[in-house]
Scaffold this active site. Structure first.
Site, PDB file in Angstrom:
ATOM      1  N   ASP A  46     -45.487 -25.045  15.692  1.00 51.94           N
ATOM      2  CA  ASP A  46     -44.379 -24.755  16.176  1.00 51.94           C
ATOM      3  C   ASP A  46     -44.489 -25.755  17.331  1.00 51.94           C
ATOM      4  O   ASP A  46     -45.368 -25.318  18.392  1.00 51.94           O
ATOM      5  CB  ASP A  46     -44.027 -23.545  16.845  1.00 51.94           C
ATOM      6  CG  ASP A  46     -42.747 -23.542  17.696  1.00 51.94           C
ATOM      7  OD1 ASP A  46     -42.288 -24.646  17.827  1.00 51.94           O
ATOM      8  OD2 ASP A  46     -42.466 -22.656  18.140  1.00 51.94           O
ATOM      9  N   LYS A 102     -40.964 -33.654  24.151  1.00 46.23           N
ATOM     10  CA  LYS A 102     -40.237 -33.379  22.956  1.00 46.23           C
ATOM     11  C   LYS A 102     -38.835 -34.159  23.062  1.00 46.23           C
ATOM     12  O   LYS A 102     -38.308 -34.629  22.233  1.00 46.23           O
ATOM     13  CB  LYS A 102     -40.152 -32.098  22.619  1.00 46.23           C
ATOM     14  CG  LYS A 102     -39.476 -31.764  21.106  1.00 46.23           C
ATOM     15  CD  LYS A 102     -39.766 -30.299  20.684  1.00 46.23           C
ATOM     16  CE  LYS A 102     -38.807 -29.914  19.543  1.00 46.23           C
ATOM     17  NZ  LYS A 102     -39.187 -28.533  19.419  1.00 46.23           N
ATOM     18  N   GLU A 142     -36.490 -25.360  12.629  1.00 47.07           N
ATOM     19  CA  GLU A 142     -36.999 -24.268  13.671  1.00 47.07           C
ATOM     20  C   GLU A 142     -36.173 -22.999  13.035  1.00 47.07           C
ATOM     21  O   GLU A 142     -36.679 -21.937  12.794  1.00 47.07           O
ATOM     22  CB  GLU A 142     -36.849 -24.606  14.905  1.00 47.07           C
ATOM     23  CG  GLU A 142     -38.267 -25.213  15.319  1.00 47.07           C
ATOM     24  CD  GLU A 142     -38.102 -26.196  16.748  1.00 47.07           C
ATOM     25  OE1 GLU A 142     -37.032 -25.773  17.393  1.00 47.07           O
ATOM     26  OE2 GLU A 142     -38.732 -27.035  16.867  1.00 47.07           O
ATOM     27  N   ASP A 170     -30.916 -20.262  18.136  1.00 42.06           N
ATOM     28  CA  ASP A 170     -32.191 -20.636  18.511  1.00 42.06           C
ATOM     29  C   ASP A 170     -32.194 -21.537  19.776  1.00 42.06           C
ATOM     30  O   ASP A 170     -31.892 -22.644  19.676  1.00 42.06           O
ATOM     31  CB  ASP A 170     -32.840 -21.113  17.173  1.00 42.06           C
ATOM     32  CG  ASP A 170     -34.455 -21.798  17.445  1.00 42.06           C
ATOM     33  OD1 ASP A 170     -34.876 -21.492  18.770  1.00 42.06           O
ATOM     34  OD2 ASP A 170     -34.981 -22.387  17.018  1.00 42.06           O
TER      35      ASP A 170
END
Lengths: 635, 189
Positions: free
Chosen positions: A32, A100, A199, A221
Site C-alpha cells: 500500500d 503521491k 485501494e 476510502d
C-alpha cells in the site's frame, strides 16, 4: 485457457507485452503505497492452523507503517520512514513527503500543487514535475521508488529471501498516467509489478475475507491525499466492482492544511512578524496541526503550543474545519451509486477505510451520508495492505476462491474533428476491456496518422486529460481515404491502456510510437534502471580492483621473502628477470586496470616457478638428506 | 451472426428476453476461467491472450446485462444502426410536446412567477413519455425474430423500434434543453 468453443477460435491482434508473470518460488508482496504512510504485507500459511492469512511485515524501524517520507542527508544518502519523518520540521529543506500527490502530474497542475506542498517544484518540461532538494532534482517516480525499495528491503529481511514480485495499490480514481507512474516507480525499485490494484477494491477483499457473505458493499476510502468510493457486488467469491468515483486531490492532508491555516490565523496577533508562508514555519504548523488532529480522535479537546502561545482545538471546531472538505465527498458517492444503478437502501455494508476515518467528524459525516452505521471494525490504516497481500496470493495461484472484477474509473476516448471527445471506453467498464476504431488518411501517400488519446468525462478534449499521442507509422502509401488503420485499444487488468494497430487494406501491422504526456516513458524508466545498474557495475569493478591488488600484494610478499633466502642460488639473468616482473606488477598496482594487475601478477607467478622450486629444494634438502626433490615429488 | 456477437460469447442465440441470473452465473464462471488473475503464471503469450479474451467477455457482458444495452446490441448486430452520415429526425414529432416546450421557454424568459412549477410539470411529462416509449420499444423487441433480421416482417418491426428510438432521443434532448433552460431561469432570477 477456458474450454469454450467460441474463445478457441478467436484470433486477436497482439498488443505487446503488458503484464508480468511472477518469478517462480519467490514470495509476492502486497504494497500500500500511501500519501502519508506505506505498508507491506504478505499472505503466508499459519504454522499451527495451516490457514493462509495476511500479515503486515514490520519495517526495519520496527513499526507496521512506514511514513512515506524521504529525508536527504548531507552525504547524498537518504533515509525513509519514521527517521525521515522526524526531519520534516528539523530539516524541512531536505525532507520530502506526500509525493503521491505529484505522481503522474504535469506542468498544468503545478500551480495547484504548489499551493499546498512546500517544495521547490518545477516543470522540467510540459510533461513532468521535478522536485528540487538540496541542489539535486528528483522526479516523484524516483522518490516513490525510494519508499518502495525500503518496503522491499523490510520484506526481504523479514522473509529471509529475495523479493521480486509485488502488487501495488493505487487510488481507484487514479488515471492512466498516475497508474503508469506508480508502475514505473515499482520497476525502478527493482520490483516486478504484477498488478496495480485499486485501494477500495483491496479493502473490500480484506473485508470479504473476514465476512464471507454476499451483498452490496460501498467502500468509503479517505486516505492521506486521495478520496475514493467504490460500490461492489460480492457474490460467491467474486468481487465485482459496479462503479467507482473519487477525488485524487482530497485527503487527510487537506484536513491538516486547514487546521494549519486556522492555527496561523489564531496566532497571527501574537506573532505578527512570522511569515507562515515560509517553508520551515509551514512545516512546523503542519506538524502541530497533525498532532492536534490525532489528539482529537481520542479526546474532546487538544492543546498545543505555537512558539510560546498555547492553542486549544475542540472537536466542534475541527468538525467545522473539516466539513467543507468532507462535503466534497458527497457528489462522488452519489455519482457512484447512480452509475451502479443503486439506491442507498440497496447497500448491505458500508466500509470505511483510511487513517482520517478515525476522526469522529469523518465517521459522523459518513453515517449521515449513507444513513447507516458504517463498518470500521478493521484497522483503517492496514486494511488496504492486507487486501494487496490477498491479491498477491490470488496471483500466486494460492487462492482460487476469490476473483476481482474491477473497472476503469474514467472514460477513455480519442480526439475527433473539432476537438470533441469520442468515447471508446466509458467509465466503470469492467477491465480488461477492448475497443476497436478505424482511422484513415487524408492525403495521397500519407504514411503516418496521429491519434490523441484523452481520459475524462467532458465533451471537449481540452477539458479532459491528454494521456498520450500515438503516431501510427509504416502505413503503405495509398490514395487518400483508401488506407484503413484499425486500432485496438486494450485497457488491461491494471487499468492501463495498451494499443495495437493494423492496416486493413494491406494487412501491414502499423508501428506505434507512444508519447505519454505525463510521467516517464518506458525508455526513460529503462534508462534510469540502466543507470542504476551501471552504478552497480562501478561498485563491482571497484571490488574487483581491491581483490586484484590484494592478490598482487600476496605474490609480491612471497617473492620478496623467497628472494631474500635463495637469491644466491639464482643466475644473474633469472634474478634480473624476476626484479623486472616485480617492478611491472608494482607499477600496474598503482593503476585502475584490473586485467593489467591480474596479468602482471600471473606473469610474476610464472616467472617465479623456478624460484619456488629452488626454495623448496633447499628446504627439503635440509630435512630429507640425499633424496632429490624431483624424485620425491614424482612419488 | 458473426463470431464477435455478444450472444455467441455466452452460447446464446440473439434474443431480447433472457434469464438475467443465468447470464450472470455464466459470466462469473467464464471470468474465473479467463481472467488474467488466473493466468499470471503463464508465459507472455498466454497472459496476453487472457487479457484479450477477458476483454471480449467483458464487452459482451456489458452489451447484454441490461435490457437497454441488450436492445442496442441487437440493433447493432442486426446492422440497423449503420451510420447514414446524417441524423434521421423522427418522422412524427410529438407536436403537443413541442408546443408546450415553447410556451415554457417563453415563461422562463419573461421571468414568469409560474415558470418553476411549469418546468417541473413539463419535466414530469417528458419523463413519463420517455418511459412509455422505452416500454413500447422493449415490448416490440420481444417479438422480433433477431436471428433473421432481414426477413420482411422482422425488418418492419425493427424499423418501428428505430422510430420509437428516434422519438425517445427527441424527448431526451428536450429534457436536456429543459435543464439548460432551468439554469438560465435560475441565473435570471
Amino acid at each position: 485457457m477456458a474450454d469454450n468453443g467460441y474463445f478457441k477460435e478467436l484470433n486477436v491482434v497482439a498488443a505487446g507485452p503488458i503484464t508480468h508473470s511472477p518469478s517462480t518460488d519467490t514470495p509476492i508482496i502486497g504494497i500500500d503505497l500511501g500519501t502519508s504512510n506505506s505498508l507491506v504485507a504478505i499472505v503466508d500459511e499459519d504454522a499451527s492452523s495451516g490457514i493462509r492469512v495476511p500479515r503486515i511485515i514490520k519495517s526495519r524501524e520496527g513499526s507496521n507503517i512506514v511514513p512515506s517520507v524521504v529525508h536527504f542527508l548531507a552525504d547524498g544518502s537518504s533515509e525513509v520512514g519514521l527517521s525521515a519523518r522526524r526531519q520534516r520540521v528539523r530539516d524541512a529543506e531536505h525532507t520530502v513527503y506526500s509525493v503521491k500527490r505529484l505522481l503522474g502530474r504535469g506542468a498544468a497542475d503545478i500551480e495547484e500543487l504548489r499551493k499546498n506542498l512546500p517544495f521547490n517544484l518545477e516543470a522540467s518540461s510540459a510533461t513532468n514535475v521535478r522536485l528540487q532538494v538540496g541542489g539535486k532534482s528528483y522526479t516523484p517516480i524516483e522518490i516513490s521508488a525510494m519508499i518502495l525499495r525500503e518496503l522491499k528491503t523490510a520484506a526481504e529481511d523479514d522473509l529471509g529471501r529475495p523479493v521480486e514480485d509485488a502488487v501495488i495499490t493505487v487510488p481507484a480514481y487514479f488515471n492512466d498516467s498516475q497508474r503508469q507512474a506508480t508502475r514505473a516507480a515499482g520497476r525502478l525499485a527493482g520490483l516486478n509489478v504484477l498488478r496495480i490494484l485499486n485501494e477500495p477494491t483491496a479493502a473490500s477483499l480484506a473485508y470479504g475475507l473476514q465476512r464471507k457473505r454476499n451483498g452490496l458493499i460501498a467502500v468509503y476510502d479517505l486516505g492521506g491525499g486521495t478520496f475514493d468510493v467504490s460500490i461492489l457486488r460480492l457474490k460467491d467469491g467474486i468481487f465485482e466492482v459496479l462503479a467507482t468515483n473519487g477525488d485524487t486531490q482530497l485527503g487527510g492532508d487537506d484536513i491538516d492544511q486547514s487546521i494549519a491555516r486556522w492555527l496561523e490565523s489564531s496566532v497571527r496577533s501574537t506573532h505578527p512578524h512570522v511569515d507562515y508562508s515560509e517553508r520551515d514555519a509551514k512545516a512546523m504548523l503542519l506538524d502541530i496541526a497533525e498532532g492536534l488532529k490525532i489528539g482529537l480522535s481520542t479526546a474532546e479537546t487538544a492543546t498545543a503550543k505555537v512558539g510560546s502561545t498555547p492553542v486549544t482545538l475542540t472537536r466542534d471546531q475541527l468538525e467545522e474545519l473539516t466539513r467543507p472538505l468532507l462535503e466534497r465527498t458527497r457528489k462522488p458517492v452519489e455519482s457512484a451509486l447512480k452509475d451502479a444503478g443503486l439506491n442507498l437502501k440497496d447497500l448491505t455494508d458500508v466500509v470505511i477505510v483510511g487513517g482520517p476515518t478515525r476522526l469522529t467528524a469523518v465517521r459522523e459525516f459518513v453515517r449521515k451520508l449513507f444513513e447507516r452505521e458504517p463498518n470500521f471494525s478493521m484497522h483503517p490504516d492496514e486494511v488496504v495492505a492486507y487486501g494487496a497481500a490477498i491479491q498477491a496470493d490470488i496471483l500466486a495461484g494460492n487462492n482460487r476462491e476469490f476473483l476481482l472484477l474491477d473497472v476503469v474509473p474514467l472514460s477513455l476516448g480519442i480526439e475527433t474533428f473539432g476537438g470533441t471527445m469520442s468515447k471508446l471506453v466509458p467509465r466503470n467498464t469492467t477491465v480488461p476491456t477492448m475497443a476497436k476504431e478505424q482511422f484513415t488518411t487524408y492525403v495521397d501517400g500519407q504514411t503516418k496518422v496521429a491519434i490523441n488519446v484523452f481520459q475524462g468525462e467532458r465533451e471537449l478534449v481540452k477539458d479532459n486529460r491528454m494521456l498520450s499521442e500515438f503516431v501510427l507509422t509504416g502505413i503503405p502509401p495509398l490514395p487518400a481515404g483508401v488506407a484503413r488503420v484499425e486500432v485496438t485499444f486494450l485497457v488491461d487488468a491494471d487499468g492501463i491502456l495498451n494499443v495495437a494497430a493494423k492496416e486493413i487494406y494491406s494487412g501491414v501491422e502499423a508501428a506505434i510510437e507512444v508519447k505519454p504526456t505525463y510521467g516517464l516513458t518506458d525508455s526513460e524508466v529503462e534508462r534510469m534502471l540502466e543507470d542504476g545498474m551501471r552504478n552497480a557495475e562501478a561498485d563491482r569493478k571497484a571490488a574487483k580492483i581491491v581483490e586484484a591488488r590484494n592478490d598482487a600484494r600476496t605474490t609480491l610478499l612471497a617473492t620478496e621473502k623467497s628472494l631474500a633466502q635463495v637469491r644466491a642460488a639464482l643466475s644473474a639473468d633469472e634474478s634480473q628477470k624476476i626484479d623486472a616482473l616485480v617492478t611491472t606488477l608494482r607499477n600496474k598496482m598503482e593503476g585502475e586496470d584490473v586485467d593489467a594487475i591480474r596479468i602482471a601478477n600471473q606473469q610474476l607467478n610464472l616467472g617465479t616457478v623456478h624460484l619456488a622450486e629452488v626454495l623448496m629444494n633447499q628446504t627439503l634438502e635440509k630435512n630429507v638428506k640425499n633424496t632429490p626433490v624431483n624424485d620425491l615429488l614424482k612419488k | 451472426m458473426t463470431n464477435d456477437s455478444a450472444f455467441s460469447v455466452f452460447g446464446l442465440s440473439p434474443k431480447f428476453e433472457l434469464d438475467q441470473s443465468a447470464l450472470e452465473s455464466r459470466y462469473y464462471e467464464l471470468s474465473k476461467q479467463l481472467h488474467p488473475d488466473r493466468h499470471s503464471a503463464g508465459d507472455a503469450a498466454a497472459r496476453m491472450k487472457s487479457q484479450q479474451l477477458s476483454a471480449l467477455l467483458n464487452r459482451a457482458y456489458l452489451g447484454l446485462r441490461t435490457p437497454e444495452a441488450r436492445l442496442e446490441t441487437l440493433l447493432e448486430e442486426a446492422g440497423a444502426l449503420k451510420e447514414t452520415g446524417k441524423p434521421v429526425p423522427p418522422s412524427q414529432i410529438p407536436t403537443d410536446l413541442a408546443e408546450e416546450y415553447f410556451e415554457i421557454q417563453e415563461a422562463v424568459m419573461e421571468d414568469d412567477a409560474k415558470a418553476v412549477a411549469l418546468v417541473a410539470r413539463f419535466r414530469a411529462t417528458l419523463e413519463l413519455k420517455k418511459q412509455q416509449l422505452t416500454d413500447e420499444m422493449f415490448e416490440m423487441a420481444k417479438h422480433v425474430q433477431w436471428e433473421a433480421p432481414n426477413s420482411g416482417e422482422t425488418s418492419g418491426k425493427i424499423e418501428k423500434i428505430l422510430e420509437l428510438r428516434r422519438q425517445r432521443s427527441y424527448v431526451r434532448s428536450m429534457l436536456t434543453n429543459l435543464d439548460n433552460l432551468a439554469t438560465v431561469g435560475a441565473t435570471h432570477g
